[in-house]
Design a protein around this motif. Structure first.
Motif, PDB file in Angstrom:
ATOM      1  N   CYS A 584     -25.633  -0.563  -8.203  1.00  0.00           N
ATOM      2  CA  CYS A 584     -26.555   0.279  -8.974  1.00  0.00           C
ATOM      3  C   CYS A 584     -25.860   0.999 -10.124  1.00  0.00           C
ATOM      4  O   CYS A 584     -26.542   1.642 -10.939  1.00  0.00           O
ATOM      5  CB  CYS A 584     -27.218   1.302  -8.052  1.00  0.00           C
ATOM      6  SG  CYS A 584     -28.170   0.570  -6.706  1.00  0.00           S
ATOM      7  N   MET A 672     -33.161   2.922 -13.718  1.00  0.00           N
ATOM      8  CA  MET A 672     -33.316   2.128 -12.491  1.00  0.00           C
ATOM      9  C   MET A 672     -34.454   2.706 -11.663  1.00  0.00           C
ATOM     10  O   MET A 672     -34.418   3.866 -11.253  1.00  0.00           O
ATOM     11  CB  MET A 672     -32.017   2.131 -11.677  1.00  0.00           C
ATOM     12  CG  MET A 672     -31.952   1.065 -10.604  1.00  0.00           C
ATOM     13  SD  MET A 672     -30.329   0.980  -9.844  1.00  0.00           S
ATOM     14  CE  MET A 672     -30.509  -0.500  -8.873  1.00  0.00           C
ATOM     15  N   PRO A 721     -29.645  -3.327 -12.586  1.00  0.00           N
ATOM     16  CA  PRO A 721     -30.143  -2.861 -13.890  1.00  0.00           C
ATOM     17  C   PRO A 721     -29.335  -3.496 -15.023  1.00  0.00           C
ATOM     18  O   PRO A 721     -28.102  -3.574 -14.968  1.00  0.00           O
ATOM     19  CB  PRO A 721     -29.931  -1.355 -13.825  1.00  0.00           C
ATOM     20  CG  PRO A 721     -28.819  -1.167 -12.850  1.00  0.00           C
ATOM     21  CD  PRO A 721     -28.939  -2.266 -11.839  1.00  0.00           C
TER      22      PRO A 721
END
Length: 1426
Positions: A584, A672, A721
């Motif tokens: 992430c 995100m 992302p």
């Protein structure tokens, strides 16, 4: 055909009527000419001069005695079976035979070389019943068998083409008692030896062994084809001249204990022993039969051969029963329910996978960052000391305003305070309530994440394992009982909670928190700082690097409603946080908005764990705020300019519904948007709709990141992302028809029956993923095949707490290729997600295993059905989208049930219109019918803590009939396609059906069968080994320190125990001793004379390691040597034991003066003392060449002194153990208490064999110890918290008599039997109802449930025909008319009309009219064990 010689005779009218009836029978072929002459001569014999009579034929008639105390006669033919044959003289008067029907007649010397017309056909009627039927004086033309037989045979031929019941050739079968009744016309139960087989044999000489025997293949062939001329299988049956290695019959002659002459041989079988019967004087060839050694010679109890003269009654019966061949019995009773169901034929045009075998997909390498902490506690310490004022967590009130801000400094200090108080303020200094490694429950409401977070990290600092659960609002919450079961299995005694939650819990009138249903007794501990003591300055938590200790346990609710605890280790916790950080792109001081449940799953991993590792600021949105303002999370993203948000597709959907063109929304800060339920393929619609609306508000397409997760594998995959807005996300349009067959077929979006799926990103860093077939062995799928996703990584769960069997099936999976080669040496974890790996390594999920419904061989997912139902107009008909879809089993197939809450303002007409449209939509899109569609009022379905529908509770209410729907639409005609075929009415009734109709009350044959062992799919690793010795070696290698046996002494303490490797090593030493000191060869028999204990088990497996055949023998009683030692001597002689193994103490007893007075010391075989074993290992462990070879001999002595032995092969032994394992659900984590004699029958199997095969721990309690301490067994069951125990009637009686007045004292000592699930009484006799009921009532106050007490049913031939299993029915008491029983009929009476004085046990001998019997448990799986 009247006889002219009778015309002048004055015969009575009844005699003339009988003669006319005989002529009618002769004309119809029901009797032969010779039979007619016999009967005719007998009828007119009193009116003619009596001619001299010759000796009768050599026929022996034996009658079973039903009086109490007489052992049952059981004929058995099988290679490994020797049954109780009671040798008794038959001294019945001729007059008594007319009133009492003989039950068994044994035929000797039947010459198979004779032509069929010279053999007596076997018929299933008895003499008395035949005459009762014939003497009625009336005959109906329907009973003529000429035309009817041809029609029935034609129908039977068609029937056989559909299904032919062939008796399977197994090693434990009695062809008289055990062969399936519908496979052949049963052997005659009253046939004697006919003239052709006995009298005419006198002139032809005595038949040889090959002539007088019955070949097994020939017999079975006759049984298959329904031949009624097959000879009764008796003790004279033996394998014929086919040269087969396995003989059909091996029956041992009965031997009295008093007789110590040459014993019969039950271990070998030679063709030299022919069948001999004492012949009349006219016999041309005679042969003296040996007195012992065979059961072919019928003798009286004194050893005197029975007279072979045939009475006139028997001869008349034999001649009368010579009638033409008739159809088999099954023709008249084709009533098998399984057989009547239509078998679903597979679609020949169904799609099949065609791609190449997939390859395991490896994720990116997990990077090593220098500033990553060595553990999560170290990260908390770092941020708590370096940046104490940095915000960690902000909670919101129901108005959307900040309620509390938890900084990292406060989180650190308060967590330390919680850790200190947990370890030092609960209990005393000497006996603290909580120690490091113990489990504690975290009970915090969903609107208080700060208190829960403090308690969670306090547990981590204290090295205590937290178990976060939901707050029990009432004592009857949906699923609350299963949560309590999890807490009890985890050993939780302390629950941490907040002050507000503690005040809101339900309380009794005294102010105490009541014990919730199914929950253990808990100490509620409030973790607010004002209630805690400040830790001393010199106290500091011990912070270690991440290791394999359990960090926390996350609960998981299964499809059936059961709750499991998934354990996550500290190293897995840290690695998972690192993988999420890398995937992430988390950085320090980022802000994340969390709408998810912070106690489990994605909400816990991102909002509580990974956020602390990276010093992030979490904005927690409670569910109560979301219900009031669904846009609150979007507002907080804008307010705090959050970079990340964790939501579900429902949150996006309700935000869309509540959106009112608000101009102050700006989502450009989001990089995100994690969609936690991205594994649901229907979440794509919410994602697309949300993007369409909010794209103008700054939301970018690449921001939406669906992920897939499961409690077992944690995060499975997540979309990364990206900064490239031109790269579209992966999606595919798949045919639903292909998905139902597990095949991927790309289709066009224009069609209705398609499923559009989006990718859930790439595999997690440091993980390997593959897809395996959902059923059977975990074989890799093809590239165009749907399978269950499996993950191999450090960052996964490790086990289901306390459930090693289920853990092995889920967390220790080794996928294999099509050639059988393993994919990796490391185990994979099943995720419970169905999907595939698409191009570019993108992971696609199409459903979950828990939502899978297999209808008529096709797979349907509950989420797909829900989506289709919710899409039906009017779309707002279902109240708040609350709909449940599950399946129920009807006629051996799953059927779909839909339950939905309808809007309060809906009318009945609107409801049925909507339901009709739903049925049409599901039928056209999914090509499947709906069994039931039920609508209930709003807010009536059971809810989960976060407001969803509790699926398993809803299903349970539906099955119980407690759903109370307001509108129901049942459509069985559209989905139940395997309805039973209509019964074919027989045009006529044959004579066989008349006979059976007199015996059988009802339409069905009385038969039952367990599940087929060969068709049960499970992950039983022991199945791949054919022999128990191999299973023991395998367990010694894989689980060497696992305890298999624990032996208790009279004080209840552990006298001895054996692990897998200890048993293996002792068996090796005993094998060396047998080969070197005993100089034994393969196949030699060894008598094991040991007291109940560990030595007996080790000696048994030592014999298997050496290739010897063990025989367990009860040692002589030291105080009664004169009467008990001859039994030992007899078993040793009969079994032809080449050696005797025992302990040093018993060895001295055998050579003592008292023993020498009873048995000559020189008559013993060599005696080996196993107290002093050699220290070296054998060169090699013996492995049998054939699974049908002999494994052991099972000898027992009946109460009347009859010795019986059973041969058990290796194949039968393994199948027997597997049958018990599956029936009782035995696996290594189970503990079973056994209080039985371990010398024969089921007691020996449970004592010595089952633990090695199944891996469970057996707590052994010798029954003799109960004479000193009657409470030993029950105290052991209570102390070890045993759920399953086995005992004998003597043990139960001893406890009932010895502890009747001690229940209060036992209760004061802490004896608790509430955990007992099954208490099985093992016996080969009728259930002793009064004793079991007294036992249940006596110990009911100690927690024993009456349904837990049950009885097993077995015999010497099959030791466990029925055995109480975990899913067995409740034992039932029924009342049967005793007069019907004496005529082999069963007439059940209603218990309400029975008076107590009229009820008695089956063991009674009284003259009462009613019998009370106990329903035997469900039939055990014995199809391969027989």
């Amino acid at each position: 055909m009247a006889d002219r010689s009778l015309e002048g005779m004055a015969l009575p009218l009844e005699v003339r009527a009988r003669l006319a009836e005989l002529e009618l029978e002769l004309s119809e072929g029901d009797i032969t000419q010779k039979g007619y002459e016999k009967k005719r001569s007998k009828l007119i014999g009193a009116y003619l001069p009596q001619p001299p009579t010759a000796n009768g034929a050599a026929v022996v008639r034996c009658r079973l005695q039903h009086s109490e105390g007489a052992p049952r006669r059981m004929l058995h033919s099988g290679n490994i079976g020797v049954c109780d044959i009671r040798e008794a003289a038959v001294r019945e008067r001729a007059a008594s035979t007319a009133g009492n029907r003989p039950l068994f007649y044994f035929r000797f010397g039947v010459d198979q070389a004779l032509p069929p017309e010279r053999r007596a056909p076997v018929t299933p009627s008895s003499s008395s019943r035949y005459h009762r039927r014939r003497s009625s004086g009336s005959r109906d033309e329907r009973y003529r068998s000429d035309v009817h037989t041809e029609a029935v045979q034609a129908a039977l031929a068609k029937h056989k083409e559909r299904k032919m019941a062939v008796p399977m050739p197994s090693k434990r079968r009695s062809l008289v008692v055990q062969t399936s009744m519908d496979a052949y016309t049963p052997p005659d139960t009253s046939s004697g030896s006919d003239d052709e087989g006995s009298v005419q044999g006198d002139s032809q000489g005595t038949p040889t062994s090959s002539q007088g025997s019955i070949n097994m293949e020939h017999w079975i062939s006759q049984a298959i084809h329904g031949s009624t001329t097959s000879t009764t299988s008796s003790s004279s049956t033996q394998s014929g001249g086919s040269g087969a290695a396995h003989r059909l019959a091996d029956v041992m002659a009965q031997t009295h204990i008093e007789n110590h002459s040459a014993p019969p041989d039950v271990t070998t079988y030679t063709s030299e022993h022919s069948i001999q019967v004492e012949r009349p004087q006219g016999s041309t060839t005679s042969r003296t039969a040996p007195k012992y050694g065979n059961a072919e010679l019928m003798e009286t109890g004194d050893g005197v051969p029975v007279s072979s003269r045939v009475s006139a009654k028997i001869q008349q019966l034999v001649n009368t029963l010579k009638r033409p061949k008739r159809p088999p019995l099954r023709e008249f009773f084709v009533d098998d329910f399984e057989e009547l169901l239509e078998v679903q034929q597979p679609d020949p045009n169904q799609p099949k996978p065609e791609g190449a075998q997939m390859l395991a997909m490896r994720g990116e390498q997990l990077g090593v960052v220098t500033n990553w902490p060595p553990s999560l506690e170290a990260a908390l310490q770092r941020w708590g000391t370096i940046s104490p004022k940095a915000p960690c967590l902000t909670t919101m009130d129901t108005n959307g305003k900040p309620l509390y801000i938890l900084t990292y400094g406060k989180l650190w200090t308060r967590s330390m305070k919680v850790a200190y108080n947990i370890l030092h303020k609960l209990g005393t200094k000497q006996e603290p309530m909580v120690r490091p490694g113990d489990r504690v429950a975290l009970v915090f409401p969903n609107n208080d994440p700060a208190a829960s977070m403090v308690a969670f990290y306090g547990c981590l600092l204290a090295e205590v394992v937290p178990v976060p659960i939901e707050v029990p609002l009432t004592r009857k919450d949906a699923g609350s009982q299963q949560i309590g079961f999890l807490l009890g299995s985890c050993g939780v005694t302390v629950a941490l909670t907040s002050d507000a939650c503690h005040k809101g819990l339900p309380k009794s009138p005294t102010g105490e928190i009541p014990q919730f249903k199914g929950w253990p007794k808990l100490l509620w501990f409030v973790t607010e700082s004002k209630h805690l003591s400040k830790p001393p300055r010199d106290w500091f938590p011990h912070i270690k690097d991440a290791n394999n200790d359990t960090a926390y346990i996350e609960y998981k609710t299964c499809k059936d409603g059961s709750v499991l605890g998934v354990t996550v280790t500290r190293i897995a916790l840290l690695t998972h946080c690192q993988a999420l950080t890398q995937a992430c792109g988390y950085t320090e001081a980022e802000t994340i908005v969390n709408v998810l449940d912070f106690k489990k799953d994605v909400g816990l991993w991102h909002g509580i764990l990974t956020s602390v590792m990276n010093m992030m600021h979490v904005i927690s949105i409670p569910y109560s705020l979301m219900k009031v303002n669904p846009l609150s999370w979007i507002q907080k993203v804008c307010q705090y300019k959050a970079k990340v948000a964790c939501v579900k597709s429902r949150d996006m959907h309700w935000a869309l519904v509540a959106h009112r063109d608000q101009r102050d929304i700006n989502l450009s800060s989001l990089r995100m948007l994690i969609v936690a339920d991205g594994a649901n393929p229907w979440s794509i619609s919410s994602c697309d709709a949300f993007l369409n609306v909010f794209q103008s508000k700054g939301l970018r397409q690449e921001v939406i990141c669906p992920c897939a997760s499961s409690p077992e594998a944690l995060t499975v995959a997540i979309r990364r992302p990206t900064d490239d807005s031109n790269q579209p996300p992966g999606r595919g349009v798949l045919s639903m028809h292909g998905l139902t067959y597990g095949v991927i077929r790309v289709d066009s979006e224009e069609k209705l029956s398609v499923l559009t799926v989006q990718d859930v990103g790439l595999v997690m860093p440091g993980a390997i993923m593959c897809s395996v077939k959902p059923d059977g062995i975990p074989q890799l799928c093809r590239t165009d095949e749907i399978g269950e996703l499996c993950v191999c990584a450090i960052a996964t769960g490790t086990s289901y707490y306390g459930l090693s069997g289920m853990t092995k099936n889920t967390f220790e999976v080794f996928p294999v290729t099509s050639s059988g080669a393993p994919v990796s040496e490391y185990p994979f974890v099943r995720t419970g997600l169905l999907g595939f790996v698409g191009p570019g390594g993108l992971v696609f999920v199409v459903g979950k295993m828990d939502g899978l419904m297999v209808v008529s061989g096709r797979r349907h997912n509950a989420d797909d059905i829900v989506a289709t139902a919710l899409a039906v107009e009017p779309m707002k008909f279902v109240y708040r989208g609350r709909i449940a879809v599950f399946s129920v089993t009807v006629l051996h197939d799953e059927r779909i049930v839909i339950v939905a809450e309808q809007r309060p303002d809906s009318t009945e007409e609107d409801s049925f219109q909507w339901m009709s449209r739903v049925l049409q939509a599901i039928d056209s899109i999914h090509q499947v019918g709906v069994y039931c569609l039920a609508l209930v009022p709003a807010n009536t379905l059971p809810k989960t803590p976060l407001g969803g529908i509790h699926l398993s509770e809803t299903k349970q209410l539906f099955l119980e009939g407690s759903l109370h729907p307001c509108n129901v639409l049942m459509c069985p005609h559209t989905c139940v396609t395997n309805l039973p075929k209509p019964r074919q009415k027989q045009p006529e009734i044959g004579p066989a059906s008349v006979m059976v109709g007199n015996l059988v009350s009802g339409k069905r044959i009385a038969q039952a069968s367990g599940r087929d062992l060969g068709q049960i799919e499970d992950n039983d690793q022991a199945r791949k080994f054919l022999f128990l010795s191999e299973v023991l070696q395998w367990r010694a290698q894989t689980t060497p320190d696992h305890v298999l046996y624990t032996l208790l002494n009279c004080r209840g303490t552990i006298a001895n125990s054996l692990t897998c490797v200890q048993l293996h090593k002792r068996a090796e030493k005993i094998a060396v001793m047998l080969m070197e000191r005993g100089r034994l060869q393969d196949g030699d028999h060894v008598a094991l004379v040991y007291p109940p204990g560990i030595d007996l088990i080790a000696a048994f497996y030592g014999c298997l390691y050496a290739g010897c055949v063990p025989i367990t023998v009860r040692p002589p009683h030291p105080q009664n040597i004169a009467t008990t030692l001859p039994t030992v001597k007899m078993i040793v002689e009969v079994s032809r034991s080449a050696c005797l193994m025992t302990t040093q103490l018993i060895c001295k007893l055998l050579r003592s003066r008292e023993a020498a007075a009873a048995v000559d010391v020189r008559a013993w075989p060599p005696i080996l003392d196993t107290d002093d074993l050699p220290k070296k290992r054998p060169a090699q462990i013996y492995k049998p060449s054939n699974p049908d070879t002999l494994a052991y001999l099972d000898f027992s002595v009946s109460t009347t002194g009859m010795l019986a032995g059973v041969k058990m092969s290796h194949a039968a032994t393994s199948a027997f153990c597997r049958s018990i394992k599956l029936q009782c659900e035995l696996y290594p984590s189970r503990e079973v208490a056994i209080c039985l004699d371990p010398y024969c029958g089921l007691g020996f199997v449970l004592w010595c064999l089952c633990s090695v095969y199944s891996g469970h721990q057996s707590i052994l309690i010798p029954p003799s110890e109960l004479e000193t301490n009657p409470a030993l067994w029950l105290l052991a069951v209570s102390q070890y918290k045993v759920r399953d125990t086995f005992c004998s009637y003597s043990v139960m009686e001893l406890c009932t008599k010895g502890l009747g007045s001690q229940t209060e004292s036992l209760k004061a000592r802490g004896l608790d039997l509430s955990r007992v699930r099954t208490c099985v009484v093992v016996a080969e006799e009728r259930p002793r109802i009064a004793l079991t009921q007294s036992f249940s009532k006596l110990f009911k106050d100690l927690g024993l449930h009456p349904r837990a007490v049950s009885t097993s049913f077995g015999c010497r031939v099959n030791l466990a025909i029925c055995l109480q299993g975990t899913s067995g029915p409740d034992p039932t008491t029924v009342y049967v008319d005793m007069r019907a029983l004496r005529h082999d009929r069963k007439r059940t009476l209603k218990s309400l009309g029975v008076k107590g004085r009229d009820v008695f046990s089956l063991a009674s001998n009284g003259s009462e009219k009613i019998v009370c019997v106990r329903q035997t448990e469900r039939a055990q799986m014995t199809k391969q064990m027989e």
